[in-house]
Design an enzyme around this catalytic site. Structure first.
Site, PDB file in Angstrom:
ATOM      1  N   LYS A  13       0.820  -1.339  -0.207  1.00 55.24           N
ATOM      2  CA  LYS A  13      -0.135   0.092   0.091  1.00 55.24           C
ATOM      3  C   LYS A  13       0.861   1.394  -0.020  1.00 55.24           C
ATOM      4  O   LYS A  13       0.673   2.249  -0.757  1.00 55.24           O
ATOM      5  CB  LYS A  13      -1.012   0.086   1.160  1.00 55.24           C
ATOM      6  CG  LYS A  13      -1.776  -1.077   1.367  1.00 55.24           C
ATOM      7  CD  LYS A  13      -2.942  -1.153   2.764  1.00 55.24           C
ATOM      8  CE  LYS A  13      -1.962  -1.175   3.781  1.00 55.24           C
ATOM      9  NZ  LYS A  13      -1.490  -2.350   4.090  1.00 55.24           N
ATOM     10  N   ARG A  88      -9.979   0.732   8.622  1.00 53.48           N
ATOM     11  CA  ARG A  88      -9.465  -0.686   9.326  1.00 53.48           C
ATOM     12  C   ARG A  88     -10.668  -1.398   9.468  1.00 53.48           C
ATOM     13  O   ARG A  88     -10.035  -2.626   9.951  1.00 53.48           O
ATOM     14  CB  ARG A  88      -8.331  -0.515   9.656  1.00 53.48           C
ATOM     15  CG  ARG A  88      -6.741  -0.667   9.208  1.00 53.48           C
ATOM     16  CD  ARG A  88      -5.842  -0.462  10.140  1.00 53.48           C
ATOM     17  NE  ARG A  88      -4.679  -1.194  10.050  1.00 53.48           N
ATOM     18  CZ  ARG A  88      -3.665  -0.641   9.422  1.00 53.48           C
ATOM     19  NH1 ARG A  88      -3.608   0.425   8.902  1.00 53.48           N
ATOM     20  NH2 ARG A  88      -2.646  -1.733   9.077  1.00 53.48           N
ATOM     21  N   ARG A 125      12.260  -6.248   5.112  1.00 50.82           N
ATOM     22  CA  ARG A 125      12.234  -4.864   5.545  1.00 50.82           C
ATOM     23  C   ARG A 125      12.775  -4.721   7.116  1.00 50.82           C
ATOM     24  O   ARG A 125      13.319  -3.621   7.028  1.00 50.82           O
ATOM     25  CB  ARG A 125      10.774  -4.269   5.347  1.00 50.82           C
ATOM     26  CG  ARG A 125      10.531  -2.822   5.850  1.00 50.82           C
ATOM     27  CD  ARG A 125       9.353  -2.060   5.687  1.00 50.82           C
ATOM     28  NE  ARG A 125       8.506  -2.533   6.521  1.00 50.82           N
ATOM     29  CZ  ARG A 125       7.061  -2.311   6.521  1.00 50.82           C
ATOM     30  NH1 ARG A 125       6.546  -1.676   5.488  1.00 50.82           N
ATOM     31  NH2 ARG A 125       6.075  -2.943   7.265  1.00 50.82           N
ATOM     32  N   ARG A 131      11.482  -1.682  11.933  1.00 56.72           N
ATOM     33  CA  ARG A 131      10.245  -0.982  12.301  1.00 56.72           C
ATOM     34  C   ARG A 131       9.793  -1.963  13.543  1.00 56.72           C
ATOM     35  O   ARG A 131       9.943  -3.010  13.275  1.00 56.72           O
ATOM     36  CB  ARG A 131       9.145  -1.012  11.358  1.00 56.72           C
ATOM     37  CG  ARG A 131       8.373   0.052  11.251  1.00 56.72           C
ATOM     38  CD  ARG A 131       7.426   0.060  10.227  1.00 56.72           C
ATOM     39  NE  ARG A 131       6.058  -0.443  10.386  1.00 56.72           N
ATOM     40  CZ  ARG A 131       4.985  -0.351   9.416  1.00 56.72           C
ATOM     41  NH1 ARG A 131       5.245   0.310   8.458  1.00 56.72           N
ATOM     42  NH2 ARG A 131       4.257  -1.007   9.896  1.00 56.72           N
ATOM     43  N   ARG A 142      -0.326  -9.041  12.845  1.00 59.97           N
ATOM     44  CA  ARG A 142      -1.010  -7.846  12.148  1.00 59.97           C
ATOM     45  C   ARG A 142      -1.878  -8.719  10.983  1.00 59.97           C
ATOM     46  O   ARG A 142      -2.934  -8.163  10.668  1.00 59.97           O
ATOM     47  CB  ARG A 142       0.361  -6.997  11.703  1.00 59.97           C
ATOM     48  CG  ARG A 142       0.698  -5.854  12.379  1.00 59.97           C
ATOM     49  CD  ARG A 142       1.960  -5.445  12.286  1.00 59.97           C
ATOM     50  NE  ARG A 142       2.215  -5.163  10.974  1.00 59.97           N
ATOM     51  CZ  ARG A 142       3.421  -4.961  10.452  1.00 59.97           C
ATOM     52  NH1 ARG A 142       4.440  -5.235  10.845  1.00 59.97           N
ATOM     53  NH2 ARG A 142       3.241  -4.304   9.302  1.00 59.97           N
TER      54      ARG A 142
END
Ligand code: AP5
Length: 186
Positions: A13, A88, A125, A131, A142
């Site tokens: 996204k 969401r 990532r 992160r 998630r």
């Protein structure tokens, strides 16, 4: 163009929004980025959101509503926007309809991906960006949270004739091309 991007964590996204905003000439609004900016600035809102985000849970609808109302009230969204990470859940979708009463959405793109491939993407990532919610356990959680809370929005928007499904596997450029083609044909 007023556009919502749906898709599980790692579906691209943010990556695609950064490209689409150039092509469509509208700002990219990422609620994840807005929340991470609050956390980095150490604001009261950031303190409330930080732990929830690190666990991979959803931050409260009230916090998101306030943030979005303020962002969608700015002048730069007069020509449209790309919303990434909002809504969401169904409650947020209903709140968005109220916020956009006089300027409804034009389209909702769902990025369709393979779960194991997105876990791989996010673990890669993690090595680069670090992160705090990109650990193996939190990534899986998630994805569960997405399927439980956000995936029902696919049918919600399909029922309203707004949904465009895009295959988001393969090269990043190809996904951008497929998205633009879907928007053009809509
Ligand atoms: P958010 O920041 O929205 O995270 P997310 O939905 O988990 O999405 P990601 O950023 O992980 O994935 P993405 O789909 O944007 O993929 P990306 O382009 O980055 O939200 C974080 C947290 O904030 C939430 O868990 C929640 O706590 C809170 N929050 C946010 N909004 C909320 C809301 N509305 N309500 C309540 N809480 C909220 O790509 C991922 C990686 O893959 C990158 O490294 C990228 O380079 C790579 N990649 C992308 N496309 C490809 C491709 N085609 N091939 C190979 N690699 C690719």
């Amino acid at each position: 163009m007023r556009l919502v991007l749906l898709g599980p964590p790692g579906s691209g996204k943010g990556t695609q929004a950064a490209r689409l905003k150039e092509k469509l000439g509208v700002p990219h609004i990422s609620t994840g980025d807005l929340l991470r900016a609050e956390v980095a600035a150490g604001t009261e809102l950031g303190k409330q959101a930080q732990e929830v985000m690190a666990r991979g849970e959803l931050v409260s609808d009230d916090i998101l509503l306030g943030m979005l109302e303020s962002r969608l009230g700015r002048d730069d969204v007069a020509g449209g926007f790309i919303l990434d990470g909002y809504p969401r859940n169904l409650a947020q979708a209903e709140q968005l309809d109220v916020m956009l009463a006089d300027r409804p959405l034009d389209a909702v793109v769902e990025f369709v991906v393979d779960t194991e491939a997105v876990v791989e993407r996010l673990l890669r990532r993690a090595e680069i960006e670090g992160r705090s919610d990109d650990t193996a356990d939190v990534i899986r959680h998630r994805i569960e949270v997405y399927h439980e809370n956000t995936a029902p929005l696919v049918d919600h928007y399909r029922g309203r004739g707004l949904l465009l499904e895009v295959d988001a596997m393969g090269q990043i450029d190809d996904v951008t091309e497929r998205t633009l083609a879907a928007l053009e044909n809509a």
